[in-house]
Every structure is written in C-alpha cells, then in structure tokens.
Design a protein around this motif. Structure first.
Motif, mmCIF file in Angstrom:
data_model
loop_
_atom_site.group_PDB
_atom_site.id
_atom_site.type_symbol
_atom_site.label_atom_id
_atom_site.label_comp_id
_atom_site.label_asym_id
_atom_site.label_seq_id
_atom_site.Cartn_x
_atom_site.Cartn_y
_atom_site.Cartn_z
ATOM 1 N N ASN A 1 -2.762 9.574 12.643
ATOM 2 C CA ASN A 1 -1.682 9.600 11.396
ATOM 3 C C ASN A 1 -1.182 8.318 11.156
ATOM 4 N N GLN A 2 -1.485 7.209 11.868
ATOM 5 C CA GLN A 2 -1.148 5.714 11.761
ATOM 6 C C GLN A 2 -1.457 5.213 10.288
ATOM 7 N N ASP A 3 -0.524 4.303 9.873
ATOM 8 C CA ASP A 3 -0.906 3.787 8.801
ATOM 9 C C ASP A 3 -2.183 2.811 8.582
ATOM 10 N N TYR A 4 -2.523 2.345 9.602
ATOM 11 C CA TYR A 4 -3.719 1.453 9.699
ATOM 12 C C TYR A 4 -5.060 2.107 9.434
ATOM 13 N N ILE A 5 -4.967 3.574 10.077
ATOM 14 C CA ILE A 5 -6.106 4.333 9.730
ATOM 15 C C ILE A 5 -6.325 4.918 8.257
ATOM 16 N N ARG A 6 -5.053 4.890 7.610
ATOM 17 C CA ARG A 6 -5.193 5.304 6.277
ATOM 18 C C ARG A 6 -5.858 4.104 5.362
ATOM 19 N N THR A 7 -5.415 2.880 6.153
ATOM 20 C CA THR A 7 -5.882 1.734 5.198
ATOM 21 C C THR A 7 -7.213 1.605 5.356
ATOM 22 N N ALA A 8 -7.770 1.886 6.769
ATOM 23 C CA ALA A 8 -9.518 1.849 6.870
ATOM 24 C C ALA A 8 -10.086 2.912 6.005
ATOM 25 N N ARG A 9 -9.228 4.094 5.912
ATOM 26 C CA ARG A 9 -10.132 5.064 4.956
ATOM 27 C C ARG A 9 -10.070 4.491 3.523
ATOM 28 N N ALA A 10 -8.923 3.884 3.220
ATOM 29 C CA ALA A 10 -8.868 3.455 1.648
ATOM 30 C C ALA A 10 -9.841 2.313 1.472
ATOM 31 N N LYS A 11 -10.229 1.588 2.373
ATOM 32 C CA LYS A 11 -11.032 0.490 2.415
ATOM 33 C C LYS A 11 -12.650 1.289 2.086
ATOM 34 N N GLY A 12 -12.694 2.474 2.432
ATOM 35 C CA GLY A 12 -13.767 3.074 1.959
ATOM 36 C C GLY A 12 -14.905 3.017 3.234
ATOM 37 N N LEU A 13 -14.165 2.967 4.537
ATOM 38 C CA LEU A 13 -15.062 2.753 5.582
ATOM 39 C C LEU A 13 -15.601 4.246 5.778
ATOM 40 N N THR A 14 -16.929 4.587 6.388
ATOM 41 C CA THR A 14 -16.839 5.803 6.750
ATOM 42 C C THR A 14 -16.250 6.538 7.676
#
Lengths: 367, 341
Positions: free
Chosen positions: B236-249
C-alpha cells in the motif's frame, strides 16, 4: 480542550485542570460522560464515548462472539457434563476397559476402565483453572513491574529491564520443565511456575505504554496540580493501560493452556491422580496405532479452548485498540475516524496478534 | 575558546567504513551486556536445578551398603557444599580439565553427547527451517496479493488452528496419518546411528521428513500471518504505486520492489525461530524418537543428570543470545532507517 472550559482565575485553574483530567479518564473508564467539545467543533451528532465505541466494536466482531459463546459452552460442558454422567472421575471398572464411545460411556473408557468423558471434562476444567491462575498472576506481576519501570524510569527502569532480559535469556522451556516437574503436583504450584516465566512480555508492553503516556499533557497537568505519584498512577495511568492489559491477559491465557498441556503431556506438569487434557493425551499415546480417536479427543478440546480464547483476545484487541482512542480525546472527529479505521481493519486485517505473540511462541511454545 | 576547534582531527571514514565501525561497536556492546546476563542466568539456573533435582535420589534406599557410590556422587557434584556456592564449583570445573563433565544418563562425556545430539537436532532443524521459511514466504505473498480471496480466508483459518495447536497434538496427528495409516509410505522407525551415513541418504530422509515437517508447520502458522500483514503494508506504499505507474510488470513490482521491504520483519522472525529449532524440540523429538538435544534433555531430567542438564541450559541460552543479536543486526542491515542503538 482545556482552554474552552477553563475558568479564569489563578486559584481555580488548577482545580479545573484536575477536573478536566478526571473527566477524561472517566470517559475511558466507560462512564457515560459525553465529549462536550463536540459542540465547540460544530459536530451536531452526539459523539460516543470510548466505552460505547469499544462495546460496539467488540459485539460487531463476529469471531469474538464466537469465542465468547464457545468458551461458555465449553465451560458448561466441562462443568455440567460430569453431573449428568453416572460415572465418577477416578472410578475404575477393569471389566469395561478400552471401550469405544457408546451411550453409556460417551467418550469410551481408558485402559483401567475409567470413563473418558468425565476425565476429559475434569481435565479441561483443571487446564483452564491453571491457565487462569497463571495468566492472572503473570499479568499482575508484569503490570506492576512494567508500570513501576516506566513510571519511575532511570535506575529502576534499568533494573527491571535487565530483570526482564535475564528471564528472557534463560531457556524458558528447559527451566519450566525442571520446576514444573518439582512443583507440578498442585494446580497453584504449576501456575506459579508458568507465571514466573511469562510475566516479562506484559511487563514490556505495560512499560512501553506507560512511557508514552506519562509524557502527555494531562499527566503533566495533574502533576502541576499537585497530584501524588500514587494518584497519578491509579487515577490517570492505570485506566489507560487497562485495555492493553485485558488483551494481553487473554492472549497469555491461550499460551499458558498450550504450555501446561505440553508439560503435562511430557509428564512434567500435572501429576496423577489429577488429570489435565495433556495427561489424557499422554495416557492414550501408547495405543495410538489401534485407537487414534482416544488420543485426538483431548487434543481437539485443547485446540477448541485455545481457539476460543484467541478469538476473544482478538476481539478485545480490536475493541480496545489504543489507536481508536486517539492521543487526545478532545479530537472527537479524529477519534471517530480512527475508530472507523480500526473497525475496518478489525474486519479485514485479520489476526494481528499472531505476529506480536510470535516472540513468545518461538522461545517457549515450540518445544 | 578553542575546545571545539582544537580537537584532534578525526580520521575521515567512508560511509561503509563508518557503518561497519558502528556495527562492530554495537555487536561488541551487545555481547558485553549479554555475557554477564548469561552468567547470572546460569548461576540462578544452577541453584534452581540443584535445588529441585537430586542426583542421589536412587541411593537413599540402599544407603548403608552403597555409601561409596553415594559419596562419589556427592563429590562429583559438590553436593555437600552450600547450594549457593555450588555454581562456582561448576564454573571452576568448566575452566579446569573437567570441561563440561560426564553425563551419567548417557554414559559419555557431556561434550561428546552435546556434539552428537546437537548434530542430530541440526539435521532436523535445518530442513524444518528452510521448509518453513520458503512456505511462509510464499504464503504471505499469496495472501497479501489475494487479500480477502477464498484462499486467503482458508489460510487465515488454518493459521488460527495452527496457532492454537500444541506441538504434541500436531506431531501425534502427523504420526497417526503418515506413520500409522500410510506406513508403507513413511515407516516411523527409531533412529539408527548407522543409517546416518551418506550411503543411505534416502533412509535418512525418510527419518527426517516427519519431524521436520511437523516443526516447519508450527512456524509457518505464525510466520505467514506476520508476513502477510507486512506485505500488505508494503504493497500500500506510495513507491509501489509509483512502480506500477512506471509500467513495471506486476511480477517485478511484487517480487523485487515490495518483497525487499516486506521481508524485513520476517527475516527477524526467522532468525529467532531458527534458534528455537536448533535448541532442540523436546516434544517433537520424543514423539518421533529422534535422539536430538530435546530428547536427551528429557532423559537427563528423568535421571537427574546435573552436568548434562546444565550443558543443555547453557547451549540453548547461548544460542538464544546469539540469534537475538543476529536478528537485531539483520534488521539494521536490511533496513537502513533503523539505527542500531
């Protein structure tokens, strides 16, 4: 909060502060004081007290209800069952040895023809009694040491902390076995041995809570108003740690029952003629190949008892979650938000206590 | 005036240098605190054990005839000295030629007993640890990813039961199912030291499986719960959202970004759990007749084997201290935000 209701005038300030503080603790003590601040903050609806919220959360917690009902049923079964049965706890009837379950002997009989239902019921009560005594003694001791260390700090804190570390350094199960073997003959003796090693966790928890509370403004205000140490402790600190203690004592109860049954299973705890669920498993162990049911029945009852106790503890934890309390109860809005959050989490997050109880489990439970 | 300025110049460290130095200082301090604690604990345990365990209990009945044996035991354990002084005799013997003493219940020097039994325990503990660690990791990732799914509820229920289950009930259930009902698959045979050699690897594996699995299950119940909440928090952390937003699998996000942080609390638990496993499991070992430390302990207790009891207490105490330290250090190394204080 204080500024809105304080009466001006130097003499009354102290009294008013004291009054405010008391009312604050009273709310937590489930007396029905209302949060008068609500109006100040423009909340039209009547805010609920902490006690009401806690009760609501507890009764809304399905597992907790299951735990309570389960425990009541188990105690009733263990208590009333033997009265309905025609057999005595240590009545031997060698002709009827090793019978399977029937309408006459509900759980069958053991190798010298004693009725297993009556023995299981009696053993269950005995296990519960030892668990309860040990948990209460450990809690009282732990709370006293923890509150003392947290409140006075300095040298006292050092002494108590090192005492806790000392007990934690000792390999618990080994020491437990040695002493349980010696003192296990009486329920109280065994309970005291168990409590002697289990008070440390509560001491740590209480110390932590007291350390965080004692720096808060209302304690400072009480001190400024000239309240004595004992008044601060019993009037202001204790009501705030009651929640944490209630949770700890239930979770400890589960641990103690598991430990007691394990020691008794090894022949180190409860001694004949008394029986506990652990000794019943040990008695039947030899025939496990031919009659596994006889071994598993007492084992299943242990699991049921501990399961119910843990459900109850889980419900208490969610209901009395300090986060729901809010650091300052004048923040009615925040408190409600936190309560909502906690309720949400209680439904979803699952058994958080497992993680916290884990440390004890690794050092003691897994033997 | 120049107090601040005139201090001897501090040698310049690189960051790694300094963190290694801090770590070293921390470990040293912890060890220095632990040693006296351990010594005091040993002292108290020795007093307690010799107050409750009487090595001479078998001799009282035949006393006039077996005075000689009685006296020799009295002499070995210094039973005629004050109970509060006896630990000092024991400690003195430790550092003189006697070492750990002689085990009366096994009939071998205590050092030798601890070595062979310790190795037996390790043979079960290491597979149990590895199995438990891998399964609890997979389960916690699964439950965190599929929160509130049927599988998540299923494993939550299982862990509740596992948490309420005493180790002996679990071991007996496993024994009933796999040892008795499926005897053609896993025969439960008493441990045979001759079978430990490499030539009979499969037989050894057959002996190890059941105790190791039952020990592993006990750990998994709690570890997977803990790992689940830790993973949930991380996901639920922000950096995970960022990682997803970057388009990482999703795989990269979960197994690379989230796992690294979500794992940290689990690693600590594993360290503590491993030390508990290595100190020997009294119940599991005796149910599966595995001659490890735990089973030896029960025997020593039954036979009032004072020297062996003390050696086991010391062994488990040292293990607990070491692994607690390892757990704390690992926590600091894995999570740089945590300062070792």
């Amino acid at each position: 909060m204080a500024s809105s209701t304080l009466v001006s005038g130097s003499a009354e300030i102290a009294m008013a502060t004291e009054f405010e503080i008391d009312s604050q603790t009273d709310e937590m003590l489930e007396t029905s004081m209302e949060l008068r601040v609500a109006d100040v903050e423009g909340l039209s609806e009547k805010p609920k007290t902490f006690g009401q919220l806690a009760r609501e959360r507890f009764f809304g917690h399905k597992l907790a209800i299951v735990g309570v009902i389960g425990l009541i049923l188990l105690v009733a079964l263990f208590w009333l069952g033997p009265m309905l049965s025609e057999w005595e706890f240590d009545e031997r009837n060698v002709a009827d040895r090793l019978l399977g379950p029937s309408s006459e002997h509900w759980f069958g009989t053991d190798e010298i023809g004693r009725d297993l239902f009556v023995r299981t019921a009696r053993g269950g009560l005995y296990s519960m009694r030892i668990g309860l005594i040990a948990a209460v003694v450990a809690t009282v001791t732990g709370t006293a040491f923890g509150a003392f260390a947290g409140f006075f700090g300095g040298v006292w804190d050092g002494i108590v902390s090192n005492l806790v570390n000392l007990v934690l350094t000792v390999p618990a199960i080994i020491v437990l076995s040695v002493f349980a073997n010696k003192f296990g003959a009486s329920a109280v003796g065994l309970a005291l041995v168990l409590a002697g090693l289990l008070w440390t966790r509560i001491a740590r928890v209480v110390r932590g809570v007291v350390l965080s509370i004692k720096e808060q403004e209302y304690i400072m205000a009480a001190r400024a108003a000239g309240a004595s140490n004992s008044r601060i402790m019993f009037r202001h600190l204790l009501p705030n740690i009651v929640g944490a203690i209630a949770v700890e004592v239930t979770l400890l109860l589960g641990t103690v029952i598991v430990l007691e049954s394990t020691l008794s299973f090894l022949g180190l705890g409860v001694k004949p003629p008394n029986a506990s669920l652990g000794t019943l498993v040990a008695d039947a162990k030899g025939d496990i190949d031919s009659d596994p049911i006889r071994v598993l029945t007492p084992g299943i009852f242990i699991i049921l008892i501990v399961l119910c106790v843990n459900f109850l503890g889980d419900g208490l934890r969610d209901a009395l979650d300090p986060r729901a309390k809010g650091s300052d109860s004048s923040e009615a809005k925040n408190a409600k938000k936190a309560a909502k959050k906690a309720r949400k989490q209680s439904g979803k997050q699952g058994p958080g206590y497992i993680a916290e109880a884990r440390t004890d489990r690794t050092s003691i439970g897994k033997i | 005036m120049c107090v601040m300025v005139c201090r001897p110049s501090v040698p310049v460290h690189t960051t790694t240098d300094r963190s290694v130095a801090t770590l070293f200082a921390y470990v040293t301090r912890r060890v220095l605190i632990s040693v006296p604690l351990l010594v005091i604990a040993m002292y108290l345990v020795h007093v307690g054990v010799s107050a409750t365990v009487d090595p001479r209990s078998d001799f009282y009945l035949c006393l006039p005839r077996c005075q000689e044996g009685f006296d020799s035991i009295t002499e070995t354990y210094a039973l005629d000295t004050n109970i509060f002084l006896r630990p000092f005799t024991y400690f003195a013997d430790l550092f003189s030629g006697d070492g750990l003493g002689f085990s009366s219940s096994v009939g071998e020097p205590v050092g030798e007993v601890m070595r062979t039994r310790g190795w037996n325990t390790a043979m079960v503990a290491i597979p149990a640890f590895l199995l438990g660690a891998v399964l609890s990791l997979l389960l916690s990732v699964y439950s965190a990813r599929r929160q509130y799914s049927v599988g998540d509820y299923f494993f939550t229920g299982l862990s509740f039961i596992g948490f309420a289950m005493p180790s002996f009930v679990l071991a007996l259930i496993i024994q009933v199912i796999f040892g008795v009902k499926l005897e053609e698959w896993f025969g439960i045979k008493p441990f045979n030291t001759g079978r430990k050699t490499g030539e009979n690897f499969w037989e050894l594996l057959r002996d190890i499986t059941l105790p190791a699995v039952s020990l592993a299950i006990l750990g998994i119940a709690a570890d997977s719960r803990f790992g689940r909440s830790s993973m949930l928090e991380t996901l639920n952390q922000d950096y995970i959202r960022t990682a997803r937003a970057k388009g990482l699998t999703e795989r990269t996000v979960v197994w690379k970004h989230a796992l690294r942080n979500g794992l940290i609390p689990l690693v600590t638990l594993w360290a503590l759990g491993f030390s508990a496993l290595l100190s020997g499991s009294v119940v599991t070992e005796s149910i599966f007749s595995w001659p490890g430390i735990g089973q030896t302990f029960l025997r020593a207790l039954g036979d009032s084997d004072l020297d062996l009891l003390m050696a086991i207490v010391m062994f488990t105490g040292v293990l607990t201290v070491i692994f607690n330290l390892i757990a704390d250090v690992l926590y600091g190394v894995l999570d740089p935000r945590i300062r070792l204080g």
